[in-house]
Every structure is written in structure tokens, then in C-alpha cells.
Design an enzyme around this catalytic site. Structure first.
Site, short mmCIF file in Angstrom:
data_model
loop_
_atom_site.label_atom_id
_atom_site.label_comp_id
_atom_site.label_asym_id
_atom_site.label_seq_id
_atom_site.Cartn_x
_atom_site.Cartn_y
_atom_site.Cartn_z
N LYS A 72 7.38 8.90 8.64
CA LYS A 72 6.64 9.98 8.94
C LYS A 72 6.96 11.06 8.04
CE LYS A 72 9.52 11.61 12.70
NZ LYS A 72 10.03 11.41 14.00
N ARG A 115 8.18 15.79 25.47
CA ARG A 115 7.16 16.08 24.71
C ARG A 115 5.92 15.36 24.68
NH1 ARG A 115 10.49 15.74 19.01
NH2 ARG A 115 9.93 13.53 19.63
N TYR A 129 15.19 40.70 -5.59
CA TYR A 129 14.49 41.62 -4.54
C TYR A 129 15.55 42.12 -3.64
CZ TYR A 129 10.06 39.47 -5.65
OH TYR A 129 8.91 38.93 -6.29
N MET A 186 10.58 33.12 -4.47
CA MET A 186 9.46 32.22 -4.13
C MET A 186 9.98 30.77 -5.05
SD MET A 186 5.29 32.08 -4.20
CE MET A 186 5.28 33.25 -2.68
C1 LIG Z 1 11.15 10.59 14.16
C2 LIG Z 1 11.37 9.91 15.23
C3 LIG Z 1 12.17 8.87 14.86
C4 LIG Z 1 13.27 8.77 13.86
O1 LIG Z 1 14.39 9.62 14.32
P1 LIG Z 1 15.50 9.82 13.32
O2 LIG Z 1 16.34 10.66 14.09
O3 LIG Z 1 14.97 10.40 12.21
O4 LIG Z 1 16.01 8.48 12.96
C5 LIG Z 1 12.38 7.95 16.11
N1 LIG Z 1 11.43 7.81 17.25
C6 LIG Z 1 10.62 8.76 17.38
C7 LIG Z 1 9.55 8.73 18.43
C8 LIG Z 1 10.40 9.80 16.35
O5 LIG Z 1 9.65 10.74 16.68
#
Ligand SMILES: *Cc1c(COP(=O)(O)O)cnc(C)c1O
Length: 386
Positions: A50, A148, A270, A323
Site C-alpha cells: 500500500k 478500525r 526562518y 520547504m
Molecule cells: C499495513 C498493514 C499490514 C502491514 O503492516 P506492517 O506493520 O507494515 O508489516 C498488514 N495488515 C494490514 C491489515 C495492514 O493494514
């Protein structure tokens, strides 16, 4: 390390106009995949890709992981899933976000499996499958304590009673996500495992998955049929109670645009947050908070949170991070090394992703996914290229 003329020696692929270089070692990524797969020998090791493969570039990471043997990929969004499918045509792809209303046909069209996280999502996927007279695969996500996404325990019970619903599609994976796997002694780990153990038996028999990267290090009871490795693939720390066994995948070097000498009493950056105690050579380096170098890493009242390196020479940050750039104290770096056009190491042998994260008060995940779009990306060791 970097010789006085080492700019071109160390970075033969650098575009002369590149402000900074993100070097991504795909061979190390593949090695990390094999290491993690080896830690969970009874299970399939899936890769979580992701957020553009945690910032390193999904279109290059996915073929490299596939070449290392990975057969299942998890993305967050459907669009990431569609692109993952294009990068690994033979693989199984799941989108973790779940089923947004009306998106079942879109998932089917691009052959990305939804991770169903509520009874409504299961109903919508089942109804879509019935309308097509085709039992399409999907994962069922159970919430065992992170609150979640995923079906709460009572929703799992409710779903278990609806055999028609479960028969309308092809439940291919039951999964849950750990909240505290990076703290091996946290009691929630075992509570979540026991809840998962209990709830999954209420559903039809199917492969199960619980562990993220740190979960893999919690041992075989957490591995089930599939582990979902994310951050550890990319070299960041997944274990806090032992040295990080992963190879670094990412290095970041930013270019010196100018070097100047300023006098005692002058201010830098800055807010004039730093006043120079003595004559100081200042290198202005082209990476800033728009590139993922957190503003938090700047120096306040002369106290520097980050030290860059030029070759083996330390160069602490002076003043605030802006930036597009930041300023370093190069008073003690030989002039032939700290010079216009040279590169300084921000992440590399002297500073790991996690050290940078610690200094910024965040985690490696945020460092990785915060990398900006302006870096020239250089990929090395691609196992998919052979
Ligand atoms: C992001 C995620 C993972 C991977 O987690 P890591 O800690 O990066 O290995 C696995 N399962 C779900 C549901 C996630 O959202």
C-alpha cells in the site's frame, strides 16, 4: 567513503539537475522478503504494498517481490490494487480498504479481491456475486481489538448464522490485524490471537492470516496460513527488543546548492532560530519538508536534531528545515568535500530510517511514506530484470 571527487564516483546515475537522490536497493528488498518468509516457514508470505509500496515505488517493488517468490499482494485502495495487478499479472491482489458502496463491479473488473470488513460489505459482495451467478473470492476481516476495520465479534456471530450469504461468494481468507505486535510483551497480542482463534472457527474453513511484520516475530502461533509483511520488507524496524535483522533498502542523498561563510552573531534560516556562536561554514542542501524531511528535524536554539554526513564527516542541521531546503554546519568538513554540487547523506550507512524517525519523534513507516516526489529515484539490483 565518498572521495573529494566522489560525487560522480558514488552517484554515476545522478541527473545533474536532481536536487536529491533516493536510491532503492531491490536486491535488498528481495532478500528481506526471503528472510521474512523464512521466519514463517509454514505460512505463505504476502507483501503489503500500500501507499506506493511504502513510498519506494510499487511498480518496481512488486515485480521484484514477485521474482523473489511473492504470490499475494495487499494494497490499501482499489486503484493501488488495479496497478498492482498490472505489475504482477499472475498474483492474487487484495485491497484492504474494504468495499465502498457501489464498488463491487469495479473490484471484479480489475480482479482485485475486497477485504470485507462489515456485514454490509459482505451483503453487498454476496448480492453482486448472485447477480453475476458467480462466487467471486474475497477476504473476511475480523476485528479482534484494534477497532478500525473488520467485523466485530457479534457481527461474526451474526454472519455465521447466514449460510446463504457465505455461500453466495468464495470466502478465500479470514484475517485480522494486530494493534500492538511491535510490543512483544503487550497483553493485547495474546488476547487478539485467542479472539481470532475463536471467531474464525465460526466461519467456513478457509486460510487464515493475522501477522503483520512485527507479528511475524511473535512466533509460529501467530503465523497461521499467511503472514502479511509490510514495513520490514522495506528495511525498517519491526522488532524493538532485538537488532533489526532486515537489510536497508533505501538511501537518501541531497545535493549541496551553495556553501557560504557567516560570522558570529548572524542568524540562520526562518525565524532566525539559530544565532551563530562563531564563524561558520553553512551548506544549503536541497531537501526540505515538502520532500519528507520533517520540519521537526530542524535545530532550535542551536540544538540540532539531525546530523547529515558527507562521506564520513558529520554535518549537523543548522536552523529550521524549510520547504525545499535545509542548512548544515560544515565548518568541520574539508572544503573539498563540502562543496557545491556534492551530495550529503540523510539516510544511509550513518543514519537508518528508524534513527531519522526517532529524531523526528515518529516511526519508520512515516519516513518511508513521506518521501517526496522530487527525488530522483535510482533502482539497483532489480531481480525482475534478469
Ligand atoms: C499495513 C498493514 C499490514 C502491514 O503492516 P506492517 O506493520 O507494515 O508489516 C498488514 N495488515 C494490514 C491489515 C495492514 O493494514
Amino acid at each position: 567513503m565518498t572521495a573529494p571527487d566522489g560525487m560522480s564516483v558514488a552517484f554515476p546515475h545522478a541527473d545533474p539537475a536532481a536536487p536529491a537522490l533516493l536510491t532503492i536497493d531491490l536486491a535488498a528488498l528481495a532478500d528481506n522478503y526471503r528472510t521474512l518468509a523464512g521466519r514463517a516457514p509454514g505460512a505463505e508470505c504476502a507483501a503489503v504494498v500500500k501507499a506506493d509500496a511504502y513510498g519506494i515505488g510499487a511498480d518496481r517493488a512488486i515485480p521484484a517481490l514477485a521474482a523473489a517468490g511473492c504470490r499475494t499482494f495487499f494494497t490499501a485502495t482499489l486503484d493501488e490494487g488495479r496497478r498492482a495487478r498490472a505489475s504482477a499479472p499472475g498474483a492474487t491482489v487484495y485491497a484492504l480498504d474494504g468495499l465502498f458502496p457501489g464498488t463491487a463491479p469495479l473490484h471484479a473488473e480489475v480482479k482485485v479481491r475486497p477485504v470485507l470488513g462489515s456485514v454490509e460489505e459482505v451483503q453487498e459482495w454476496a448480492a453482486f456475486c448472485r447477480s453475476r451467478s458467480e462466487a467471486l473470492p474475497a477476504a473476511i476481516h475480523i476485528d479482534t481489538g484494534i477497532n478500525r476495520l473488520g467485523l466485530r465479534p457479534e457481527a461474526v456471530e451474526a454472519l455465521a448464522g447466514q449460510k446463504n450469504l457465505l455461500a453466495a461468494f468464495a470466502p478465500a481468507l479470514v484475517m485480522s490485524h494486530l494493534a500492538c505486535a511491535d510490543q512483544p510483551c503487550h497483553p493485547l497480542n495474546e488476547r487478539q490471537r485467542l479472539a481470532f482463534e475463536h471467531l474464525r472457527t465460526k466461519l467456513p474453513a478457509m486460510p487464515a492470516s493475522l501477522a503483520n511484520s512485527p507479528g511475524i516475530f511473535l512466533g509460529p502461533l501467530f503465523h497461521y496460513d499467511m503472514v502479511r509483511a509490510g514495513v520490514a520488507l522495506y528495511g525498517a524496524r519491526a522488532v524493538t527488543d532485538a537488532p533489526n535483522p532486515m537489510k536497508p533498502v533505501v538511501a537518501l542523498h541531497a545535493r549541496i546548492a551553495q556553501v557560504r561563510t557567516a560570522a558570529a552573531g548572524e542568524a540562520v534560516g526562518y525565524g532566525a532560530s539559530t544565532t551563530l556562536a562563531g564563524e561558520t561554514r553553512i551548506a544549503t542542501v536541497m531537501a526540505g519538508y515538502a520532500d519528507g524531511i520533517f520540519r521537526r528535524l530542524g535545530a532550535e536554539s542551536g540544538e540540532s536534531r539531525l546530523t547529515a554526513f558527507i562521506g564520513d564527516h558529520p554535518a549537523p542541521v543548522l536552523g529550521r528545515v524549510s520547504m525545499d531546503m535545509m542548512t548544515l554546519d560544515v565548518t568541520h568538513v574539508p572544503e573539498g568535500i563540502a562543496r557545491r554540487g556534492a551530495f550529503v547523506e540523510l539516510i544511509g550507512p550513518h543514519t537508518s530510517i528508524d534513527e531519522l524517525a526517532d529524531r523526528a519523534g515518529t516511526i519508520g513507516y512515516e519516513v518511508l511514506t513521506g518521501f517526496g516526489r522530487r527525488y530522483q529515484r535510482i533502482y539497483t539490483g532489480d531481480p525482475a530484470a534478469n
